[in-house]
Write a protein that holds these residues in place. Sequence first.
Motif, short mmCIF file in Angstrom:
data_model
loop_
_atom_site.label_atom_id
_atom_site.label_comp_id
_atom_site.label_asym_id
_atom_site.label_seq_id
_atom_site.Cartn_x
_atom_site.Cartn_y
_atom_site.Cartn_z
N LEU A 427 -18.38 -3.52 1.79
CA LEU A 427 -17.39 -4.40 2.39
C LEU A 427 -16.22 -3.61 2.98
CD1 LEU A 427 -17.36 -7.29 -0.23
CD2 LEU A 427 -18.19 -7.41 2.12
N ALA A 428 -15.88 -2.50 2.33
CA ALA A 428 -14.82 -1.64 2.88
C ALA A 428 -15.27 -1.03 4.21
CB ALA A 428 -14.49 -0.53 1.88
N LEU A 429 -16.53 -0.60 4.27
CA LEU A 429 -17.08 -0.07 5.52
C LEU A 429 -17.15 -1.16 6.59
CD1 LEU A 429 -19.98 2.21 4.18
CD2 LEU A 429 -17.76 2.93 5.09
N TYR A 430 -17.44 -2.38 6.17
CA TYR A 430 -17.48 -3.51 7.11
C TYR A 430 -16.11 -3.71 7.76
CZ TYR A 430 -18.02 -8.26 8.92
OH TYR A 430 -18.04 -9.36 9.74
N VAL A 431 -15.07 -3.67 6.95
CA VAL A 431 -13.70 -3.83 7.46
C VAL A 431 -13.38 -2.72 8.45
CG1 VAL A 431 -11.25 -3.81 6.85
CG2 VAL A 431 -12.88 -5.08 5.43
N TRP A 432 -13.79 -1.49 8.12
CA TRP A 432 -13.58 -0.35 9.01
C TRP A 432 -14.29 -0.57 10.34
CZ3 TRP A 432 -15.76 5.29 8.12
CH2 TRP A 432 -15.15 6.16 9.04
N TYR A 433 -15.54 -1.00 10.24
CA TYR A 433 -16.34 -1.29 11.45
C TYR A 433 -15.66 -2.38 12.29
CZ TYR A 433 -20.24 -2.88 14.37
OH TYR A 433 -21.02 -3.24 15.43
N TYR A 434 -15.26 -3.45 11.62
CA TYR A 434 -14.66 -4.59 12.32
C TYR A 434 -13.40 -4.16 13.08
CZ TYR A 434 -12.70 -9.25 13.06
OH TYR A 434 -12.18 -10.39 13.64
N LYS A 435 -12.53 -3.41 12.41
CA LYS A 435 -11.29 -2.97 13.06
C LYS A 435 -11.58 -2.01 14.21
CE LYS A 435 -8.19 -3.54 9.07
NZ LYS A 435 -7.30 -2.85 8.12
N GLY A 436 -12.56 -1.12 14.00
CA GLY A 436 -12.90 -0.16 15.04
C GLY A 436 -13.47 -0.83 16.28
N MET A 437 -14.37 -1.80 16.08
CA MET A 437 -14.97 -2.49 17.22
C MET A 437 -13.97 -3.42 17.89
SD MET A 437 -17.93 -1.21 17.60
CE MET A 437 -18.67 -2.33 18.79
N LYS A 438 -13.03 -3.96 17.12
CA LYS A 438 -11.99 -4.80 17.71
C LYS A 438 -11.09 -3.96 18.63
CE LYS A 438 -8.67 -8.41 16.49
NZ LYS A 438 -8.04 -9.17 15.38
N ALA A 439 -10.77 -2.76 18.18
CA ALA A 439 -9.96 -1.85 19.01
C ALA A 439 -10.73 -1.47 20.28
CB ALA A 439 -9.60 -0.61 18.21
N ARG A 440 -12.04 -1.25 20.13
CA ARG A 440 -12.85 -0.90 21.29
C ARG A 440 -12.92 -2.08 22.27
NH1 ARG A 440 -19.04 1.09 20.70
NH2 ARG A 440 -18.07 2.49 19.18
N SER A 441 -12.99 -3.30 21.75
CA SER A 441 -13.03 -4.49 22.60
C SER A 441 -11.76 -4.60 23.44
CB SER A 441 -13.19 -5.75 21.75
OG SER A 441 -14.44 -5.75 21.09
N LEU A 442 -10.61 -4.32 22.81
CA LEU A 442 -9.34 -4.38 23.54
C LEU A 442 -9.30 -3.32 24.64
CD1 LEU A 442 -6.88 -4.89 20.53
CD2 LEU A 442 -7.59 -6.59 22.23
N LYS A 443 -9.88 -2.16 24.35
CA LYS A 443 -9.92 -1.08 25.34
C LYS A 443 -10.80 -1.48 26.53
CE LYS A 443 -10.90 3.86 25.81
NZ LYS A 443 -11.40 5.09 25.13
N ILE A 444 -11.93 -2.11 26.24
CA ILE A 444 -12.83 -2.55 27.31
C ILE A 444 -12.15 -3.61 28.17
CG2 ILE A 444 -15.00 -3.79 27.80
CD1 ILE A 444 -16.20 -2.42 25.33
N GLU A 445 -11.40 -4.52 27.51
CA GLU A 445 -10.66 -5.55 28.24
C GLU A 445 -9.62 -4.91 29.17
OE1 GLU A 445 -8.99 -8.14 25.32
OE2 GLU A 445 -10.82 -9.33 25.12
N ASP A 446 -8.94 -3.89 28.69
CA ASP A 446 -7.95 -3.20 29.52
C ASP A 446 -8.62 -2.52 30.71
OD1 ASP A 446 -5.94 -3.98 27.81
OD2 ASP A 446 -5.91 -2.09 26.65
N GLU A 447 -9.77 -1.90 30.47
CA GLU A 447 -10.51 -1.25 31.55
C GLU A 447 -10.95 -2.26 32.60
OE1 GLU A 447 -13.70 0.72 29.55
OE2 GLU A 447 -12.47 2.38 28.84
N ASN A 448 -11.41 -3.41 32.13
CA ASN A 448 -11.85 -4.47 33.07
C ASN A 448 -10.67 -4.98 33.88
OD1 ASN A 448 -14.47 -4.25 32.12
ND2 ASN A 448 -14.28 -5.96 30.67
N ALA A 449 -9.50 -5.11 33.22
CA ALA A 449 -8.31 -5.60 33.90
C ALA A 449 -7.87 -4.62 34.99
CB ALA A 449 -7.19 -5.83 32.90
N GLU A 450 -7.94 -3.31 34.69
CA GLU A 450 -7.54 -2.28 35.66
C GLU A 450 -8.50 -2.25 36.84
OE1 GLU A 450 -7.32 1.41 33.62
OE2 GLU A 450 -5.62 0.83 32.36
#
Length: 453
Positions: A427-450
């Motif tokens: 579950l600790a690894l799951y939380v790490w994964y979730y936060k990491g992929m959420k950060a990556r999603s925000l980065k992809i959104e920024d790239e799409n916006a640019e």
Amino acid sequence: MGIVQSIFNYILNMGAPVFVPIILIIVGLIVRMKFKDALSSGITLGVAFVGMGLIISFMMGSIGPAAQQFVKNTGIQLNAIDSGWTALAALAWAWPLAFFMFPIQIGVNLIMLAIKQTNTLNVDLWNVWGKILTAVIVAAVSNSMTLAFIVAAGQMVLELKIADVNQKQIQKVTQIPGVTSTHSMTLFGVILYPLNKLLDFIPSMNKQIDANWLKQKLGIFAENHIMGFIIAVLIGVFAQLSFAQTLTLGVQGATALTLFPMVSKLFMQALSPLSDATSEFMQKRFKGREFYIGLDWPIMAGCNEVWVTAIILIPFMLGFAVTLPGNSVLPFAGIINLSVAVPALIVTGGNLLRMIVLGIVTTPIFLYLATSFAPIVTNLAIETKSVQVPKGQMISWSTLEYPDFRYIFAHAANGEIFGILGAIVWLALYVWYYKGMKARSLKIEDENAESTV
């Protein structure tokens, strides 16, 4: 209740190619699609599922016997037959309480949507059998029906949350808007994510090596049909097939890799109109909230990296099967390890080299846990009489989906210390994964916006 159960069982028994399109047609009509458009999208999706199933079956039928011949040539006896997912699905549906998992999944999804804990509407209800199988395994280990349903319901929550944060990455690699995958195999990304992070420290692993990169560097040798031919021929050589048989296998491999991306286009053709209609419908009623349609893993089947990885892993799986001490599973029906290739695609962003490395490193996990589950699966098959087991042998699935989750939480439910500690770590690894992929999603959104500026 018996009549309702019979109706649902009748519909579910039609399989994903019929059941999922029916659900999507209904969803399409709810979001105000024209009937002809909803019908067209639904039938096209059914065609895509059937087409993908035909190619996978063709591939299994070609490569499976060659893999079995390789193991036979070694002279090593492995007494657990790899029956693949179909036998375990039959075993899951034969469970007396299987029907109750269906309304539980719908209820969990609707509650999470209502309290804004997910933006994903999971229409991949046919794959509820995966949660049933989890419950069956937990019940067999812990002897507790209550804990079996609790673990299965927890799995539903986890897969919806992970579907949310995976959506942008899945859209990036598939180019299909507004959809994500709610297939539970994505949970194996929890194990792959920290391993992928370790690869960051190896300079050569930081290049984005995908199918397009290979085409630029290798030219015609990176074309689907050529790659499929070469890899399949190598498998034929390992299996010591005759010259003619090896060439035949090569052409079959070339055929499969050529057809996969063609069929995958049907998923985009079917899902894009529904995605647009759903997005427009939801935006009118829930301003500022983005919703996704949760579907089975084949929406990612058009990514060549998935198939190249899965085929390249075959000789490694066979090698591990005959060399790992304590392994008793003979890879056959599950020889194409999509259970690692699909989550690896998401975790690495389609980096082919990383996908292959992650697949090789984690292959022993699949074999050892498949060996561990073999007695449980065999006993359940005998008790339910849903699958015939040859006398003196066992059955299992060499590439059982998210085996780590099922093993850890089954033993945690049984009150075993290593299971409880394992669940905490997972579950600790799951939380790490979730936060990491959420950060990556925000980065992809920024790239799409640019890129739209």
